[in-house]
Design an enzyme around this catalytic site. Sequence first.
Site, PDB file in Angstrom:
ATOM      1  N   SER A  41       7.041  -3.399   7.632  1.00 47.16           N
ATOM      2  CA  SER A  41       7.071  -3.191   6.189  1.00 47.16           C
ATOM      3  C   SER A  41       5.462  -2.939   5.754  1.00 47.16           C
ATOM      4  CB  SER A  41       7.399  -4.487   5.387  1.00 47.16           C
ATOM      5  OG  SER A  41       7.563  -4.249   4.016  1.00 47.16           O
ATOM      6  N   ASP A  42       5.428  -1.998   4.853  1.00 48.36           N
ATOM      7  CA  ASP A  42       4.036  -1.638   4.331  1.00 48.36           C
ATOM      8  C   ASP A  42       3.981  -1.400   3.028  1.00 48.36           C
ATOM      9  OD1 ASP A  42       1.266  -0.862   5.642  1.00 48.36           O
ATOM     10  OD2 ASP A  42       1.802   0.397   4.027  1.00 48.36           O
ATOM     11  N   CYS A  43       3.086  -2.359   2.152  1.00 52.90           N
ATOM     12  CA  CYS A  43       2.853  -2.286   0.843  1.00 52.90           C
ATOM     13  C   CYS A  43       1.935  -1.605   0.399  1.00 52.90           C
ATOM     14  CB  CYS A  43       3.085  -3.751   0.455  1.00 52.90           C
ATOM     15  SG  CYS A  43       3.231  -3.960  -1.545  1.00 52.90           S
ATOM     16  N   GLY A  91       7.265   0.220   1.914  1.00 50.84           N
ATOM     17  CA  GLY A  91       7.992   0.762   3.073  1.00 50.84           C
ATOM     18  C   GLY A  91       8.799  -0.300   3.758  1.00 50.84           C
TER      19      GLY A  91
END
Length: 192
Positions: free
Chosen positions: A68-70, A105
């Site tokens: 995950s990427d924020c 994501g």
Amino acid sequence: MKIILASSSLRRKMLLKSMGLKFECMIPQKEEDMTQKISIQKLSEKLSFQKAKEIFDVTYGDRLIIGSDCMVYYKNKKIGKPKDKNEAYKIISMLSGHWHKVVTGLCVIVQRKKQTKTYLSHEISKVKFKKLTDVAISEYLKTKDYIGKAGAYAIQGKFGMFVDKIKGNYSNIVGLPTNKLYDILKNENIMK
């Protein structure tokens, strides 16, 4: 099936635990490149995929990898993690009193009986900060809670008192869209 979170984020660990999942963590080593000239949605998905794929490539057997990427998006500008206290101050000051988007994501790579499947998506939420004084920002920065946080804040921490409104999924703002993850896990018969 072994579940691996491709992250060292305490927030993501907390969210997975709240879902009742048993998992282990492995930390991706590659640097995030936020300078790519693609939409923030595509970039969040691409970085999530890179994290999950890096861990997938060094593990074996039946497994499910979560990447995950924020990131924060304001006035057509991608805002990642601040490099230092001064940059954190500038970010918080810029966002003070305004709406911004939080785009996270999500990539899940599943291997079962030598068959591999990849899920890739993103979630968008909106956040509005209260108008903050310089003193309030400086006091917040003393907590060092801005370190390693996209947009220089964590909504679930002390900074939550400065959030005026949100639109969308709360867990997405924390750093992992559990609503989307649940659908994937349900599809994979890992959750009911």
